[in-house]
Enzyme design. Structure first.
Site, short mmCIF file in Angstrom:
data_model
loop_
_atom_site.label_atom_id
_atom_site.label_comp_id
_atom_site.label_asym_id
_atom_site.label_seq_id
_atom_site.Cartn_x
_atom_site.Cartn_y
_atom_site.Cartn_z
N SER A 245 -3.87 3.17 13.22
CA SER A 245 -2.82 2.22 12.89
C SER A 245 -1.45 2.87 12.96
CB SER A 245 -3.05 1.66 11.48
OG SER A 245 -1.96 0.87 11.06
N TYR B 291 2.50 -1.78 15.77
CA TYR B 291 3.36 -2.79 15.17
C TYR B 291 4.75 -2.58 15.75
CZ TYR B 291 0.06 -3.98 11.37
OH TYR B 291 -1.01 -4.41 10.64
#
Length: 381
Positions: free
Chosen positions: A105, A129
């Site tokens: 992540s 992200y």
């Protein structure tokens, strides 16, 4: 005795402070979407075929030119270092040992270079992200330079879901001491003693040098998922300019979006509702899977995450069109209970259950599973 994923979930609840447990288990609003993930999976039926030679059962799949021992990967989850120090590394090694992929992540607590170095022969994907495009571009370039094999753009977080457990616990970055937090830590001495020498984890990939975790505002933005809401389909050309390997979208639930992904040369889709942590009204991942898989008609691989707790759930997802599934919470339970060995034990449980289910279904390869489909719940079509 820890026999299944539920046993590990309960054991993890006992060893983790409440605020960490609630961060892992939390859902959006009233938790309807998270419950649909599990409920819709449980309603699916698969029909066994009998008198088949199941002496050998092959669970392997090939994805983007790499063979996986199982049709299972570890999903990208943030703040793994809060579950156990160096949690990202421990999960990456457990995945590599099992012959499956690990997705790191953007919200990891270890630098992507260090995680890659911990399992250099393993399949590792980088999840992205996009809060700030310059920062995102730096992460993409670093992932490319360090040999990550695929880039996973998460697209279901224009804003963070309403996660009320985190709000009630005052969960924020950086951590701020409160009487409630102090009692939580005192009540879980093993976790606290393990974490004390390292201090609170931070988001290690927010600066390219790794000398710090970026600004406090950037950390807060990542925890709050304050994303770049101007990111649209046309923005994918920006990513393609930097990343030449497989590019996947994570968080696709609508078949029209799947068709749009094909139009924009996306290489794979992950059908996901973020584990029920974003939009409480979203359909379950398993009910959306057949529609998304049907829309792409085999032109690109389709994966799924959300609600997988048994090897039988894996078989159901494969029967409904998934190339493979990703699991998040289950491996975090294992990580909490036993570190790398705990995560490995969870993966073995899923693997053993999958082999048993395939044997009982008379399926000797994962390609046999779609033919075992009998019926799904009404929302699954």
């Amino acid at each position: 005795m820890l026999l299944n994923i539920e046993d590990y979930r309960r054991a993890a609840r006992a060893v983790l402070p409440r605020f960490v447990h609630d961060y892992i288990e939390g859902s959006a609003d009233d938790g309807h979407c998270m419950r649909r993930n599990a409920g819709d999976l449980s309603a699916i039926e698969l029909t066994p075929r009998v008198l088949r030679d199941t002496t050998q059962v092959d669970t392997s799949v090939e994805v983007f030119g790499r063979k996986w021992a199982l049709p299972i990967g570890i999903a990208p989850t943030g703040l793994n270092g809060l579950v156990r120090p160096e949690g990202d590394r421990l999960l990456a090694v457990a995945a590599a040992d099992a012959g499956i992929p690990f997705s790191l992540s953007t919200a990891s607590n270890m630098r992507l270079e260090d995680v890659r170095a911990a399992a250099p022969d393993g399949v590792q994907w980088m999840q992205l992200y996009v809060m700030h495009r310059e920062m995102a571009g730096q992460i993409v370039e670093r992932a490319r330079a360090d040999g990550y094999q695929a880039l996973v753009l998460t697209v279901d977080v224009p804003v963070s879901g309403n996660r009320e457990l985190d709000l009630r616990n005052g969960f924020r970055m950086p951590f701020r001491p409160t009487p409630r937090l102090a009692w939580d830590l005192v009540s879980h001495p093993r976790w606290s003693l393990r974490m004390a020498p390292r201090g609170a984890p931070d988001f290690a990939n927010l600066t390219p040098s790794g000398s710090g975790a970026g600004s406090t505002s950037m950390q807060a933005a990542l925890l709050a998922r304050a994303m770049d809401r101007s990111l649209v389909w046309e923005s994918l050309a920006w990513l393609r300019g930097m990343w030449k390997g497989p590019l996947l979208l994570k968080g696709v639930l609508h078949p029209d979006d799947a068709r749009m992904a094909l139009d924009h040369s996306i290489d794979g889709l992950i059908v996901s509702n973020h584990g029920g942590r974003q939009n409480d009204a979203s359909p379950s991942a398993i009910s959306a899977l057949p529609r998304v898989a049907g829309a792409v008609a085999g032109r690109i691989p389709v994966f799924m995450d959300g609600g997988i707790r048994r090897g039988g759930d894996v078989a159901k997802a494969l029967a409904l069109g998934a190339t493979a599934v990703f699991v998040g919470r289950p491996t975090l339970y294992g990580l909490a209970v036993g570190g790398q060995q705990g995560a490995a034990a969870v993966l073995k449980i899923l693997a053993d259950e999958l082999v048993r289910n395939m044997t009982l279904l008379g399926a000797t390869t994962v390609r046999d599973l779609p033919a075992r489909r009998l019926a799904v719940n009404a929302s699954g079509g």
